[in-house]
Structure formats: structure tokens, C-alpha cells
Write a protein that holds these residues in place. Structure first.
Motif, PDB file in Angstrom:
ATOM      1  N   ALA A 325     -70.998 -57.916  87.194  1.00  0.00           N
ATOM      2  CA  ALA A 325     -70.018 -57.014  86.588  1.00  0.00           C
ATOM      3  C   ALA A 325     -70.321 -55.575  87.012  1.00  0.00           C
ATOM      4  O   ALA A 325     -71.209 -55.314  87.825  1.00  0.00           O
ATOM      5  CB  ALA A 325     -70.072 -57.162  85.072  1.00  0.00           C
ATOM      6  N   ALA A 326     -69.548 -54.651  86.426  1.00  0.00           N
ATOM      7  CA  ALA A 326     -69.687 -53.251  86.829  1.00  0.00           C
ATOM      8  C   ALA A 326     -71.041 -52.679  86.443  1.00  0.00           C
ATOM      9  O   ALA A 326     -71.608 -51.855  87.161  1.00  0.00           O
ATOM     10  CB  ALA A 326     -68.560 -52.429  86.185  1.00  0.00           C
ATOM     11  N   ASP A 327     -71.583 -53.113  85.315  1.00  0.00           N
ATOM     12  CA  ASP A 327     -72.910 -52.615  84.931  1.00  0.00           C
ATOM     13  C   ASP A 327     -73.650 -53.668  84.125  1.00  0.00           C
ATOM     14  O   ASP A 327     -73.089 -54.702  83.751  1.00  0.00           O
ATOM     15  CB  ASP A 327     -72.807 -51.284  84.181  1.00  0.00           C
ATOM     16  CG  ASP A 327     -72.162 -51.439  82.827  1.00  0.00           C
ATOM     17  OD1 ASP A 327     -72.761 -52.100  81.952  1.00  0.00           O
ATOM     18  OD2 ASP A 327     -71.042 -50.912  82.638  1.00  0.00           O
ATOM     19  N   GLN A 330     -72.676 -55.733  80.961  1.00  0.00           N
ATOM     20  CA  GLN A 330     -71.566 -56.693  81.020  1.00  0.00           C
ATOM     21  C   GLN A 330     -71.948 -57.987  81.733  1.00  0.00           C
ATOM     22  O   GLN A 330     -71.098 -58.844  81.964  1.00  0.00           O
ATOM     23  CB  GLN A 330     -70.365 -56.048  81.729  1.00  0.00           C
ATOM     24  CG  GLN A 330     -69.816 -54.837  80.984  1.00  0.00           C
ATOM     25  CD  GLN A 330     -68.774 -54.114  81.811  1.00  0.00           C
ATOM     26  OE1 GLN A 330     -67.758 -54.703  82.187  1.00  0.00           O
ATOM     27  NE2 GLN A 330     -69.015 -52.849  82.115  1.00  0.00           N
TER      28      GLN A 330
END
Ligand code: FEO
Ligand code: CA
Ligand code: CA
Ligand code: CA
Length: 682
Positions: A325-327, A330
Motif C-alpha cells: 500500500a501507500a504507507d 495500510q
């Protein structure tokens, strides 16, 4: 014939339990011994002379046989090596099986059907693969004082053997480490749940009845802690960016404890469980950060493939630690960073949330062993990193011990050290202290991850304990397992089980390709547990008669063993030594002479050593404790029958079915007593 479909329908990590991940150039124990022996100029005399020098005591405190008392602490007749599918103990001793895998927490006597039990059911049953344990006297405040008839038996469940757990495994050619996949390459979610619930820790009220038989009895404190139980992260790593996950975006919690090998007992009457070979439970198919790579997080498939559960549930997919995920809040790229710790459990508080004590470091923790506490002095404990070429550590609390107020908070602040064994018989404890020595924040470009040569905080040092220890020049050891402290001398003993990856053949240490193992010991400078220097020697070199030494002599037929693992001093000063010959070699070739895994007792002060117990086929002996009166001993039998081959398993021919003749084997505790009610071992 191998089933041609097998490669695509199973995962099998084989004997990859102790991956070698240390790429540092640090000296290993063999070369230290080599240097030491060279200094003594004994090598020209060959093996016998070098061994004699090896066992020459370094100081009077390390001598064998110096205590003048006449009688040995050991009073039993030794048992012979054996390859029988039973537990053998000396004449005059009795053995009772207690709390095998699948025992209900209620203590009711319900028959257990391993392959028909559901994943949810397993959460209320004793787990598998019993390991380190302690007997906490009931309603006690001191872990070694109180009732000898009634208590909480707390034990680890190190791992599981899937072929003995699932209906889907019946008739398939599965090894002890193989995991069945479905036709789509997935795992049945209920099988995954059952395996997670088979791991962890059991807290069991046990009591001796009027006939001397021990039973699990109902108690509100009876409890299972599993691979799914919510846990608190405590100490310097709590809240660090590297432990933030989708489950705990603030980095304060995680789920479960895994591969709980040996244990520790705190002076304040709590239990510590140690996460050993956890790394292989995770897979990262992308680029592994140093927090994964230095520990051996898998790159293709995880050990049990839990990430492949067909339900796709969050608690299962977290074992895939790739960045998705983006970071990090997540996904589960940081999930492996929440493992590799020592976990504190209060067995007397059934609602207590287990706490991962991060200041004790992150590695393949075998166990934790404490010096006896002294009022007003720091708490001191040791822990070995059981993998090839890894290190031995010591923790010294910042705050002094006060019996009235002592708690786990003492483990959240202090100094973690790593051992360097010098060639001259001295040693140094090197502090893993951020900002000191090489553990400094090297300049990195803004926004860039630090490389393996720098550390940005104490949390970073602890998350990367192994790398920090590499930097300090710690001594690479032959798989440090359990430790034990002699109650009479304060000497600290550690087992070094074996290290077959050691390449260096040297005359001083005849174990290049170290197959049999050692026991090392040391004395802290000034007998101060918090000292930063120590003196060491070798207590025992395990192996067959021709290639072993104890107190200057080869081991006899009644003493030979290999791969020392479990270790415990009872309060009288008997040293109990347990063995873990791998099931891949046991009872075969030149391992056959040792028979099944065993337990010996030593009296270090009087140079006595005798084989006390031999376990059944396929297992290892691990975990030992007595009641405070020393008249009841508990020992764990782990993975009986594991030496069954894949072909024999498919055909229903089991090599070992202990403790239930003709059925699937099950790990269990054995209770050992004397017919005359005497002290065990005396
Ligand atoms: Fe789980 Fe190092 O034995
Ligand atoms: Ca062990
Ligand atoms: Ca072992
Ligand atoms: Ca084993």
C-alpha cells in the motif's frame, strides 16, 4: 516414488530452522579457541594435548572437583542409551504423562481427535510442541517457593507438525515440515487457524491428587495465548515507525507470539516466552529491508504459507510482509518487526495482555535466564540468539530491584550488551547503546532510509540487534541455546548446540563442522552480575567417547550425548542437560550410538555426569522444572514421531506413536517422581 504433483501442492522448508544470516566478518568461537590454544603452544601435541589444555581450568573458581563434600549430588543409576519408543528413567523412578497436545483447558477427559478438531476448538486446547516451562506454586509470590502439590504449569508451544493435524494430509507423502496446499495453491483457512492456535503458550492449573497423580484442573486462570492473541509493544521500540501496521497504526500493538522456544522466569513471578525461529513464518517477495534480511524472512514461501489462507482474512495475510500500500499503516510490511522479542505474561492474571519487552533485543531468542535478584541492585539476565554464528546477550536494568515494587517495567529501561570472548580467556560485554561507539547516526540524505552502517535511534539499534552486534565485534557462536546459573558459584553456563556450517578446521577446536556441541561458562568480574568483563572456559565438549571431554576425560557410554539444548540448575546445584539431536540424523550413522534424545544430570563441583532419562522415538527433550520440594519434576517431550518419513506417513506407518500406542504422536509433559518420594536426581 515421489508424487510428481507434490512440488506444486506443498510447501516444505525442510530443516531451515536456524538459517545462517550472519555475513559479518566477526571472529567465531573456533578461531578464538584456535588463538587461545596456539598461545599455550599445545597444538604440536595433537588432539589429546589440545583437549587437555582446553579443559585446564582458567582460575581456581573454574576447577572441577574442588568442593570437598563427600557425596555426589547424583544418587541414581544411569540409564543406557535407547532407541525404544518409550520414556526410560532410572530404577525407582515413575513417569506419568500430563497435558498432551489437545488436552482441554477445562481439565475434562475428552478424547482428542487431531484431524477432526476445528481451528477454533484448538484455541481452548493445550497447544502442540511443548517446550520451555515453569511451575508457579499456586497463590505464590516467589516463582520457586510455595506449594509443591498445586500450581500453574506455564509452557511454550514452539511449532506444529501439519501432517498430524489435518484430514487433508492423510495418505499424502508429507515430511514433518511439509504443509498441504489445495489445488489452487491456497491453504484452507481453518487449517491455518488451527496451526496458529496450536502455537503460543498454555497456562494450566495442575494439582496432585491423593494417589500422587497430577491432573489439569479447571481454573479461571487456565488460558491459551496463541499466534493471534493481542499483545502490547513496550520499551524503546514502542510507537516506532518500523512497527506501525494496518492493525496498529500507532505501533503499540501486535497479534500473537510464535515459535516460543525456551522461556524465562522473572524475580517478580511472571513468565517470559521467547520468540525463536519466527522469521521464516513471514515472506517478503519484494526487496527486503535490513530488519527482514538479517533475520531470514523468507523470499518465496513462508514456512506454513499462512498468507495463502483461502479466506484472505487480515490476521492471515499479514504473514506476507511485502510493501503493498501507500504507507506502512495500510499494509503489513512491518509485521515481522513486531516479532523476535521476549514476551512477558502474568500467569496469575487471566485478563492480562502479554507485553513484548523490546529492550531485551530482537533476534532468535532461545530463552532468558536471570541472576538471583539483590535488593537495591540492577536486574541482570542473559539471552542467546540460536542461529548459526549468532551471539549471546546480557541485559542490565537501569533501575534497581526492589522486591516490594519490582515489575516488568524494569525490563524497559537499561543496557543490552553482547558478548565478545577474547582469546586469553577473558570476555567483554559490549553495550548496544545508541550514540556510543559505532552505533551512531551517520548522516543520511533527507528522507532516505539508513543503510546497514548507521542507526538513527535506540529503537533502530534494538530492531536491528544483530547488525548492531556485528558492528561491535561480538563473537560468532555455535548456536547459543539455554543458559543456567549455578546457585553455589554464580557461574553462568550456556549450551552451544552445534554449528555444521562452521568451515574452519583447526586443531584447537576439533569441531570444524561442529556436530556435537559444547557447554561454555563464565564468571562475571568481581562476581558482579552487572560487570562488563568476565572470564570464561569450556565446561564440557559433547560427543562420542573418542571425541568429547568432561573434567579432563572422554565421556563414557553412560554419558555420551550431542547437541545440548535445554539447561537448568535445580536449587541444590544439579545441572540438568537436555539434548536436541535433529530428527534428520537421529538413530542413524554415527548418531545411532546416542539413541533417542535424552536428559543428563551433572554435579559440576564433583565432576559427576550421568544419563537420567531417554525419550521416545523422533522427539527432543526440552523444558525442565521441579516443584519447590524437588520431589516432582516436569519434563517436556517435543515432536515424538517426527522422524517418520514422507513415504511412511503416506502409507500410515508411523515411526513412533508416543504416548498413544498406534495413534498419531503428541507432544506432552511427563511428570517424574520417585517411588520412595525422594528428591529427583539425589
Ligand atoms: Fe527451539 Fe533453539 O531450540
Ligand atoms: Ca531449544
Ligand atoms: Ca535446539
Ligand atoms: Ca527439535
Amino acid at each position: 516414488m515421489r508424487d510428481p504433483k507434490q512440488p506444486t501442492t506443498i510447501i516444505d522448508h525442510g530443516d531451515g530452522d536456524e538459517p545462517r544470516c550472519n555475513a559479518s566478518a566477526n571472529a567465531d568461537f573456533a578461531s578464538v579457541l584456535q588463538a587461545r590454544m596456539s598461545r599455550r603452544a599445545v597444538l604440536k601435541g595433537g588432539l589429546g594435548a589440545s583437549l587437555a589444555a582446553l579443559f585446564a581450568p582458567l582460575t581456581p573458581a573454574f576447577a572441577y572437583g574442588t568442593t570437598q563434600a563427600s557425596a555426589s549430588l547424583l544418587g541414581f543409576a544411569p540409564v543406557p542409551a535407547s532407541a525404544a519408543d518409550r520414556v526410560t528413567v532410572p530404577t525407582g523412578y515413575r513417569v506419568q504423562v500430563l497435558a498432551p497436545w489437545g488436552t482441554p483447558l477445562s481439565g475434562t477427559d475428552v478424547p482428542f481427535d487431531p484431524i477432526r478438531t476445528s481451528g477454533a476448538d484448538q484455541a481452548a486446547l493445550v497447544g502442540s510442541h511443548h517446550d520451555g516451562m515453569h511451575f508457579f506454586p499456586i497463590e505464590g509470590t516467589d516463582p520457586y517457593q510455595g506449594s509443591s502439590d498445586d500450581g500453574l504449569l506455564v509452557m511454550n508451544h514452539e511449532y506444529v507438525e501439519p501432517r498430524f493435524m489435518h484430514a487433508s494430509a492423510v495418505g499424502r507423502a508429507l515430511t514433518r515440515s511439509a504443509v498441504p496446499l489445495d489445488a489452487n495453491g491456497k491453504r484452507a483457512a481453518d487449517e491455518v487457524l488451527k496451526e496458529l492456535n496450536g502455537h503460543g503458550v498454555s497456562v494450566l492449573r495442575i494439582r496432585r491428587n491423593a494417589d500422587g497423580v497430577w491432573n489439569v484442573v479447571a481454573d479461571p486462570r487456565n488460558r491459551r495465548i496463541t499466534g493471534l492473541t493481542p499483545m502490547i509493544l513496550s520499551g524503546p521500540v514502542r510507537g516506532d515507525d518500523k512497527v506501525k501496521t494496518k492493525y496498529s497504526p500507532d505501533g503499540t500493538m501486535t497479534r500473537g507470539t510464535l515459535n516460543n522456544c525456551a522461556h524465562g522466569v522473572t524475580p517478580w513471578n511472571t513468565y517470559l516466552t521467547c520468540e525463536e525461529n519466527w522469521a521464516g513464518y513471514f515472506v517478503n517477495r519484494g526487496e527486503r529491508p535490513r530488519e527482514h534480511a538479517r533475520y531470514g524472512v523468507a523470499t518465496k514461501t513462508a514456512r506454513y504459507g499462512w498468507d495463502l489462507a483461502d479466506s484472505g482474512a487480515d490476521e492471515f495475510i499479514r504473514f506476507d510482509a511485502g510493501a503493498k500500500a501507500a504507507d506502512a499503516t495500510q499494509d503489513y510490511r512491518n509485521e515481522p518487526n513486531t516479532f523476535g522479542w521476549v514476551v512477558e505474561i502474568d500467569p496469575f492474571d487471566p485478563n492480562g495482555v502479554p507485553v513484548k519487552r523490546t529492550h531485551l533485543g530482537r533476534f532468535a531468542h532461545e530463552g532468558v535466564i536471570f541472576h538471583a535478584p539483590v535488593e537495591g541492585k540492577p536486574v541482570v539476565c542473559y539471552s542467546g540468539d540460536d542461529a548459526r554464528d549468532e551471539y549471546i546477550y546480557k541485559f542490565v536494568s537501569a533501575q534497581p530491584y526492589h522486591q516490594a515494587s519490582a515489575s516488568g517495567a524494569l525490563l524497559d529501561e537499561g543496557t543490552l550488551y553482547v558478548a565478545r570472548f577474547n582469546a586469553d580467556g577473558t570476555g567483554d560485554w559490549l553495550p548496544l547503546k545508541w550514540g556510543h561507539g559505532p552505533l551512531v547516526p551517520q548522516p543520511v540524505n533527507q528522507g532516505e532510509e539508513p543503510d546497514c552502517d548507521c542507526f538513527k535511534s535506540q529503537a533502530d539499534v534494538l530492531l536491528n540487534t544483530r547488525l548492531a552486534a556485528d558492528k561491535l565485534g561480538a563473537t560468532r557462536m555455535d548456536r547459543p541455546e539455554w543458559g543456567a546459573i549455578d546457585p553455589h558459584t554464580g557461574l553462568v553456563y550456556f549450551t552451544l548446540t552445534n554449528n555444521t556450517s562452521r568451515k574452519t578446521a583447526d586443531a584447537a577446536n576439533p569441531r570444524a563442522n561442529s556436530r556435537w556441541g559444547h557447554i561454555i561458562r563464565w564468571r562475571e568480574a568481581g562476581n558482579d552480575p552487572a560487570a562488563t568483563r568476565f572470564e570464561w572456559d569450556i565446561f564440557l565438549l559433547a560427543g562420542p567417547s573418542g571425541d568429547s571431554r568432561f573434567a579432563g576425560k572422554p565421556l563414557t557410554a553412560e554419558q555420551i550425548f550431542n547437541s545440548p539444548d535445554g539447561l537448568w540448575f535445580d536449587p541444590d546445584g544439579r545441572l540438568w542437560i537436555q539434548t536436541d539431536t535433529s530428527e534428520s540424523v537421529m538413530n542413524a550413522g554415527d548418531y545411532a550410538q546416542f539413541g533417542n534424545n535424552q536428559m543428563l544430570a551433572a554435579d559440576p563441583a564433583r565432576s559427576d555426569l550421568r544419563r537420567f532419562l531417554v525419550g521416545p522415538l523422533g522427539q527432543e527433550i526440552t523444558g525442565v522444572i521441579t516443584t519447590p520440594d524437588r520431589r516432582t519434576m516436569f519434563v517436556n517431550i517435543q515432536h515424538p514421531g517426527a522422524s517418520t518419513s514422507a513415504e511412511d506417513f503416506a502409507a500410515g506407518r508411523l515411526t513412533g506413536t508416543w504416548p498413544n500406542q498406534g495413534r498419531y504422536p503428541r507432544s506432552a509433559t511427563v511428570v517424574i517422581t520417585r517411588e520412595d518420594g525422594g528428591i529427583i536426581g539425589a
